[in-house]
Write a protein that holds these residues in place. Structure first.
Motif, PDB file in Angstrom:
ATOM      1  N   ALA A  44       0.936  -1.283   0.089  1.00 18.21           N
ATOM      2  CA  ALA A  44       0.157   0.017   0.108  1.00 18.21           C
ATOM      3  C   ALA A  44       0.777   1.274   0.150  1.00 18.21           C
ATOM      4  N   ALA A  45       0.291   2.368  -0.667  1.00 15.54           N
ATOM      5  CA  ALA A  45       0.980   3.615  -0.599  1.00 15.54           C
ATOM      6  C   ALA A  45       1.690   4.043   0.909  1.00 15.54           C
ATOM      7  N   ALA A  46       0.699   3.751   1.735  1.00 23.07           N
ATOM      8  CA  ALA A  46       1.140   3.972   3.276  1.00 23.07           C
ATOM      9  C   ALA A  46       2.044   2.796   3.852  1.00 23.07           C
ATOM     10  N   GLY A  47       2.348   1.948   2.961  1.00 21.31           N
ATOM     11  CA  GLY A  47       3.223   0.957   3.471  1.00 21.31           C
ATOM     12  C   GLY A  47       3.009   0.318   4.440  1.00 21.31           C
ATOM     13  N   ASP A  48       1.394   0.133   5.139  1.00 20.00           N
ATOM     14  CA  ASP A  48       1.178  -0.548   6.161  1.00 20.00           C
ATOM     15  C   ASP A  48       0.359  -1.727   6.109  1.00 20.00           C
ATOM     16  N   PRO A  85      -6.975 -16.318   3.989  1.00 16.98           N
ATOM     17  CA  PRO A  85      -6.497 -15.644   5.233  1.00 16.98           C
ATOM     18  C   PRO A  85      -5.708 -14.444   5.103  1.00 16.98           C
ATOM     19  N   LEU A  86      -4.456 -14.826   4.364  1.00 16.43           N
ATOM     20  CA  LEU A  86      -3.670 -13.719   4.144  1.00 16.43           C
ATOM     21  C   LEU A  86      -4.066 -13.122   2.666  1.00 16.43           C
ATOM     22  N   ASP A  87      -4.854 -12.232   2.807  1.00 12.99           N
ATOM     23  CA  ASP A  87      -5.620 -11.767   1.269  1.00 12.99           C
ATOM     24  C   ASP A  87      -4.924 -10.923   0.547  1.00 12.99           C
ATOM     25  N   THR A  88      -4.206 -11.334  -0.433  1.00 14.06           N
ATOM     26  CA  THR A  88      -3.462 -10.750  -1.315  1.00 14.06           C
ATOM     27  C   THR A  88      -4.039  -9.609  -2.027  1.00 14.06           C
ATOM     28  N   ASP A  89      -5.573  -9.575  -2.007  1.00 20.58           N
ATOM     29  CA  ASP A  89      -6.125  -8.269  -2.408  1.00 20.58           C
ATOM     30  C   ASP A  89      -5.938  -6.904  -1.515  1.00 20.58           C
ATOM     31  N   ARG A  90      -5.704  -7.404  -0.164  1.00 20.61           N
ATOM     32  CA  ARG A  90      -5.552  -6.561   1.041  1.00 20.61           C
ATOM     33  C   ARG A  90      -4.097  -6.253   1.330  1.00 20.61           C
ATOM     34  N   TYR A  91      -3.320  -7.458   1.383  1.00 20.28           N
ATOM     35  CA  TYR A  91      -2.032  -7.346   2.009  1.00 20.28           C
ATOM     36  C   TYR A  91      -0.970  -7.713   1.026  1.00 20.28           C
ATOM     37  N   LEU A 165      10.169 -10.203  19.772  1.00 13.20           N
ATOM     38  CA  LEU A 165      10.782  -9.757  21.089  1.00 13.20           C
ATOM     39  C   LEU A 165      11.853  -8.921  20.881  1.00 13.20           C
ATOM     40  N   ASP A 166      12.731  -9.403  19.709  1.00 15.48           N
ATOM     41  CA  ASP A 166      13.980  -8.548  19.659  1.00 15.48           C
ATOM     42  C   ASP A 166      13.922  -7.189  18.977  1.00 15.48           C
ATOM     43  N   HIS A 167      12.752  -6.976  18.262  1.00 20.14           N
ATOM     44  CA  HIS A 167      12.664  -5.525  17.467  1.00 20.14           C
ATOM     45  C   HIS A 167      11.342  -5.088  17.931  1.00 20.14           C
ATOM     46  N   PRO A 168      11.190  -4.414  19.117  1.00 17.86           N
ATOM     47  CA  PRO A 168       9.847  -3.927  19.473  1.00 17.86           C
ATOM     48  C   PRO A 168       9.664  -3.078  18.585  1.00 17.86           C
ATOM     49  N   GLY A 169       8.353  -2.735  18.042  1.00 17.79           N
ATOM     50  CA  GLY A 169       8.009  -1.744  17.131  1.00 17.79           C
ATOM     51  C   GLY A 169       8.046  -2.276  15.714  1.00 17.79           C
ATOM     52  N   ASP A 170       8.652  -3.278  15.155  1.00 21.12           N
ATOM     53  CA  ASP A 170       8.783  -3.863  14.038  1.00 21.12           C
ATOM     54  C   ASP A 170       7.364  -4.673  13.574  1.00 21.12           C
ATOM     55  N   LEU A 171       6.576  -5.287  14.549  1.00 22.35           N
ATOM     56  CA  LEU A 171       5.681  -5.934  14.237  1.00 22.35           C
ATOM     57  C   LEU A 171       4.186  -5.766  14.814  1.00 22.35           C
ATOM     58  N   GLY A 172       3.048  -5.331  14.007  1.00 23.01           N
ATOM     59  CA  GLY A 172       1.769  -5.358  14.880  1.00 23.01           C
ATOM     60  C   GLY A 172       1.607  -6.406  15.280  1.00 23.01           C
ATOM     61  N   GLY A 173       1.806  -7.635  14.776  1.00 26.01           N
ATOM     62  CA  GLY A 173       1.336  -8.747  15.415  1.00 26.01           C
ATOM     63  C   GLY A 173       2.256  -9.956  15.098  1.00 26.01           C
ATOM     64  N   ALA A 174       2.358 -10.983  15.931  1.00 29.61           N
ATOM     65  CA  ALA A 174       3.021 -11.822  15.785  1.00 29.61           C
ATOM     66  C   ALA A 174       2.400 -13.360  15.739  1.00 29.61           C
ATOM     67  N   LEU A 175       2.334 -14.122  14.666  1.00 27.48           N
ATOM     68  CA  LEU A 175       1.474 -15.239  14.891  1.00 27.48           C
ATOM     69  C   LEU A 175       2.076 -16.625  14.712  1.00 27.48           C
ATOM     70  N   VAL A 176       2.237 -17.235  15.899  1.00 25.46           N
ATOM     71  CA  VAL A 176       3.072 -18.112  16.393  1.00 25.46           C
ATOM     72  C   VAL A 176       2.407 -19.491  16.240  1.00 25.46           C
ATOM     73  N   VAL A 370      -5.599 -11.226  11.783  1.00 30.33           N
ATOM     74  CA  VAL A 370      -4.780 -10.337  10.873  1.00 30.33           C
ATOM     75  C   VAL A 370      -5.568  -9.050  10.303  1.00 30.33           C
ATOM     76  N   ASP A 371      -6.986  -9.433  10.251  1.00 29.62           N
ATOM     77  CA  ASP A 371      -7.816  -8.250   9.812  1.00 29.62           C
ATOM     78  C   ASP A 371      -8.206  -7.354  10.872  1.00 29.62           C
ATOM     79  N   ARG A 372      -8.085  -7.994  12.335  1.00 33.65           N
ATOM     80  CA  ARG A 372      -8.222  -7.010  13.390  1.00 33.65           C
ATOM     81  C   ARG A 372      -6.932  -6.011  13.541  1.00 33.65           C
ATOM     82  N   LEU A 373      -5.703  -6.622  13.321  1.00 33.80           N
ATOM     83  CA  LEU A 373      -4.421  -5.953  13.288  1.00 33.80           C
ATOM     84  C   LEU A 373      -4.518  -4.828  12.033  1.00 33.80           C
ATOM     85  N   ALA A 374      -5.310  -5.261  11.015  1.00 33.76           N
ATOM     86  CA  ALA A 374      -5.338  -4.335   9.963  1.00 33.76           C
ATOM     87  C   ALA A 374      -6.166  -3.153  10.334  1.00 33.76           C
ATOM     88  N   SER A 375      -7.115  -3.455  11.007  1.00 27.92           N
ATOM     89  CA  SER A 375      -8.122  -2.240  11.393  1.00 27.92           C
ATOM     90  C   SER A 375      -7.809  -1.453  12.302  1.00 27.92           C
TER      91      SER A 375
END
Lengths: 377, 377
Positions: A44-48, A85-91, A165-176, A370-375
């Motif tokens: 996305a243009a916003a890179g988000d 689930p990882l919707d390439t129309d959106r992500y 853990l190592d890079h706080p701020g890098d990830l909105g979410g981590a799916l483990v 993921v959708d919740r993270l996006a919203s």
């Protein structure tokens, strides 16, 4: 379901080189690191809207779509694509072969710039955080900043966890997913025996088998067969093979392949040998043995406090390689450190391999998170 | 606890020879069969106090007491001796190395009388009932008629079960411990990979490695390591080893043995190679794969009706090699056929190996069952 991501090709990028070597967690350095990767969807243009997919031990960068002329899609095609689930129309989805891999990223089969010959066992031992370092360097090259999420199963889940853990701020979410924060003695034992099978193969030649007539195919096939048993549930093996005899109404009574399950394991071993490098198996499995991100709880608390990553920790009830106990432990350690964690055990019959399989409940859970993270982004 | 059975020696007897060959279930014949055996206690004048101990894959005739000069007793010394569950003050206990074995009984390492050279893979494939046939021939030689009981764990339990079914009237009781009446796909898979490890070892030489400089030690050690993981419970491995590093405070980070569990597996593999024959491993494990005594339920009903054997079927809650489901299935099949069956799941932490370990509940259950057989005899 809509069509998938279509035809894709693996690209490569040099992310460390010249006066910028990769310095590893161990202190060792790699002068040059090339990475193989694929992307699906548009940034996305916003890179988000970027999601990084981390692969497991035997995976590669080809997570979705079809390579030109191929009749089988990437390894996580059911998870990645329009409407998936990882919707390439959106992500914008990125997947890269890990450091130490054998599918385009620098690893033990790569020529050491210092000698011009493959590293072999001269390749340095890797920590999960080294794999993450290379993923981050790739993102820098691609102009991607903060990720909406990192996601992965097994070793992939370990990467997502370590990254958060190592890079706080890098990830909105981590799916483990189907991961462990600390391998058990039994986990290590299975991996150790698989490695022994490789290293005791006379054709292993101390890891220096590149360019020779023979490679440690027998050992690598055995390693895969051992691993494969632990990736399936007893129940799914029973349902899939039972005690059926291969291509015959009656047993042949001998030491050749007779039961269907034997034929299946043979096939798994053989096809693995054709696509995988024995040294990579050694390096990545050993990386998992040593993985211990919660060794220092105080440090983890500090890491969690510095970031805002939401965690989704998933396990599968039939997974006995990394059982739900492993996932519960990850969730408990993260919560203890103050992180927001959603934990779910998914009911699925395919053992550890369930993370690769389509399953409505699993896919819904990933999509919703993921959708919740996006919203919220 | 009273002292054990003291110093014992293994004896041998030729039970088939000359004009009396052993004709196997498959129709193949062995011209000469020698058996290694031990006995503990005394046969009563009435001949009604004999108990036959059937051993598991890696066992032998030396079940109790000490060989001259030895510092370790036989493999089931905690079960056999004065005051122990198989009380040698009351019972005459016999244990024999199985047909196909490598500890004194005719097997693939034995010279074929027709050629003067070891059988190797020319040895015929065996059924569990062939093992029983040889045990019965030994008893005939020893002048023992009807047995108070046959007892065994794992492959030993399979022998006790097959014995009771095939020879109604032979056994007062059959104690079937940690056994399976039908291996699962996962069971077969583990055994298949262990055999592959042996057969893919270049020193295996098609099974014809006797008298050569090199034997398939690497393959046999791997087979044992794979097997050993499945004999222990995840919980017992966790308790015994956890993630502890061998002889060091910090990991060494490399591919050599580093974790204690790796050192343990190495030791298990190495010590097994020193005492066991690779071909015997192939033959006995394959015999277990094909074992299927309940394949014909009508025949089983007839077999059960013709005899008066009481069955004790035991499992251990931490055994995942032959879980309680396997034992329940044995008990259910026997009951369906009309047999008197006592089934119990014992709580014990040591996985499949629990059948070898002292455990008050387990030992009480065995002792009570045997004593009841004796009081009814």
């Amino acid at each position: 379901m809509a069509d998938g991501v279509g035809v894709v090709e693996t690209e490569t990028a040099v992310v460390f080189d010249g006066d910028r070597p990769l310095v590893l967690d161990s202190g060792a350095a790699l002068a040059r690191v090339e990475v193989a990767y694929e992307t699906y969807g548009e940034l996305a243009a916003a890179g988000d809207n970027a999601i990084f997919v981390c692969h497991a031990l035997s995976g590669d960068a080809h997570a979705a779509g079809f390579h030109p002329g191929a009749d089988r899609p990437g390894w996580w095609d059911n998870m990645i694509g329009p409407g998936r689930p990882l919707d390439t129309d959106r992500y914008f989805v990125i997947c890269a072969n890990v450091l130490g891999g054998c599918k385009g990223t620098t690893g033990p089969a790569t020529a050491d710039p210092a000698t011009g010959r493959p590293y072999g066992l001269g390749f340095p031992l890797l920590a999960v955080r080294d794999l993450v370092t290379v993923h981050r360097a790739l993102l820098e090259r691609l102009g991607v900043g903060r990720l909406l999420a990192a996601i992965g199963g097994s070793l992939g889940g370990m990467q997502a966890l370590q990254w958060a853990l190592d890079h706080p701020g890098d990830l909105g979410g981590a799916l483990v997913i189907a991961a462990s924060g600390r391998l058990s003695a039994q986990n290590i034992a299975f991996s150790a025996v698989a490695r022994e099978a490789i290293m005791r193969d006379p054709d292993f030649a101390g890891g220096d088998y590149y360019g020779r007539d023979r490679r440690p195919d027998a050992g690598l096939a055995l390693a895969r067969m051992i691993g494969h048993i632990t990736y399936l549930s007893e129940e799914s093996m029973r349902a899939k093979f039972g005690r059926r005899i291969q291509d015959a109404p009656e047993p042949r009574y001998g030491f050749d392949v007779d039961f269907e399950v034997e034929s299946y394991l043979h096939y798994q071993g053989q096809s693995f040998v054709e696509r995988f490098d024995a040294n990579t198996y050694l390096y990545l499995s050993r990386t998992m043995d040593y993985f211990d991100p919660f060794a220092d709880p105080v440090a983890v608390q500090r890491q969690v406090a510095a970031g805002d990553t939401r965690y989704l920790v998933l396990s599968f009830n039939s997974d006995w390689r990394y059982s739900t106990d492993h996932a519960r432990e990850i969730a408990a350690e993260l919560r203890l450190a103050g992180a927001p964690v959603t934990f779910r055990e998914i009911s699925a019959p395919h053992g550890h391999d369930s993370f690769l399989m389509p399953n409505p409940d699993y896919h819904r859970t990933v999509a919703a998170f993921v959708d919740r993270l996006a919203s919220e982004a």
